[in-house]
Design an enzyme around this catalytic site. Structure first.
Site, short mmCIF file in Angstrom:
data_model
loop_
_atom_site.label_atom_id
_atom_site.label_comp_id
_atom_site.label_asym_id
_atom_site.label_seq_id
_atom_site.Cartn_x
_atom_site.Cartn_y
_atom_site.Cartn_z
N ASN A 136 -26.86 4.07 70.47
CA ASN A 136 -27.51 4.76 69.25
C ASN A 136 -26.57 4.43 68.04
O ASN A 136 -26.65 5.09 66.98
CB ASN A 136 -27.65 6.26 69.48
CG ASN A 136 -26.17 6.88 69.49
OD1 ASN A 136 -25.24 6.07 69.51
ND2 ASN A 136 -26.47 8.13 70.04
N HIS A 138 -23.25 4.80 67.75
CA HIS A 138 -22.15 5.40 67.33
C HIS A 138 -20.78 4.92 67.73
O HIS A 138 -20.68 3.64 68.27
CB HIS A 138 -22.17 7.03 68.23
CG HIS A 138 -21.69 6.79 69.59
ND1 HIS A 138 -22.43 7.55 70.71
CD2 HIS A 138 -20.93 5.90 70.33
CE1 HIS A 138 -22.00 7.33 71.90
NE2 HIS A 138 -21.10 6.30 71.88
#
Ligand code: F6R
Length: 240
Positions: A136, A138
């Site tokens: 995602n 991160h």
């Protein structure tokens, strides 16, 4: 942001190890920012080989790790404290007093974060920060959000990350739901940043680094503001 696209995971690991080893050859007391997860394991193996070949030493090297689950005991084999000893520290001549990881056993998480940030600030500064990247986008445990933290902080993990990391645990229920992590500001203070990515499941996150936009929904895009970032990825992650 510079991209180095490698044939595969092994080549990616060697490419990154060369940059780190070259630094350690000229700067014996370098400060390394380290990551955990599956991606940097090959890099650590390469560095251990370089050490065994007598090409580099960690005797005066200092390290700061990006993050640690919270709460977690150091002797839990899923703690990042355990991971670092298992995958790097116990195989080289590093002085463990020169290694620093946010303390997942701290009674007061907020205080530990403040202290960790102070310890980084009191050092001569991270020379090379190693990063992996979440599916995602991160970095550390700076998860996609409308706002991102500058400094080390306690954070909740997203469902996506808990699910991705459950592969290391006996069951998804055992994955800690929180972590202590350097903030985007702490990461950006490093003089040089190497971000590693391998596999098609990282392609979407890497795509977001290829265009000119910044978004807190893909925290790694903030790295575009840093003037010395090398993304070393394999073809699958790059999308070839
Ligand atoms: C680990 C860390 C995480 C990982 C990321 C990718 O210290 O900060 O951001 O780098 O979750 O993990 P892997 O490499 O397991 O895909």
């Amino acid at each position: 942001m510079k991209f180095i696209v490698c044939e595969n995971y092994d080549e990616m690991s060697k490419e990154a190890a060369k940059i780190v080893a070259d630094l350690l050859k000229v700067k014996k007391d370098a400060i390394l920012g380290l990551a955990t997860g599956s991606t940097p394991i090959g890099l650590y193996k390469e560095l251990i080989s370089e050490y065994n070949a007598g090409n580099i030493s960690f005797k005066d090297v200092k390290t700061f790790n990006l993050d640690e689950y919270y709460p977690i005991n150091k002797d839990n084999d899923q703690s990042y404290y355990y991971f670092m000893n298992d995958n790097l520290f116990s195989h080289v001549d590093i002085d463990l007093n020169n290694t620093d990881i946010p303390n997942g056993e701290a009674a007061d998480a907020e205080k530990e974060c403040e202290d960790y940030e102070k310890r980084i600030a009191a050092s001569a500064g991270v020379d090379i920060q190693i990063l992996g990247i979440g599916q995602n986008g991160h970095i550390g445990f700076n998860e996609p959000d409308s706002e991102l933290y500058m400094a080390t902080h306690l954070t909740g993990l997203t469902e996506n990350t808990i699910e991705a990391n459950s592969r290391f645990f006996e069951s998804i229920d055992l994955v800690p739901k929180s972590a202590l992590t350097m903030g985007i500001g702490s990461i950006m203070k490093a003089k040089k940043i190497i971000l590693l990515a391998s596999g098609a499941n990282k392609n979407e996150a890497i795509e977001a680094l290829k265009n000119g936009m910044l978004t807190t929904n893909v925290p790694a895009t903030m790295l575009k503001l840093h003037d010395d970032v090398v993304v070393i990825c394999d073809k699958a992650a790059y999308g070839e």
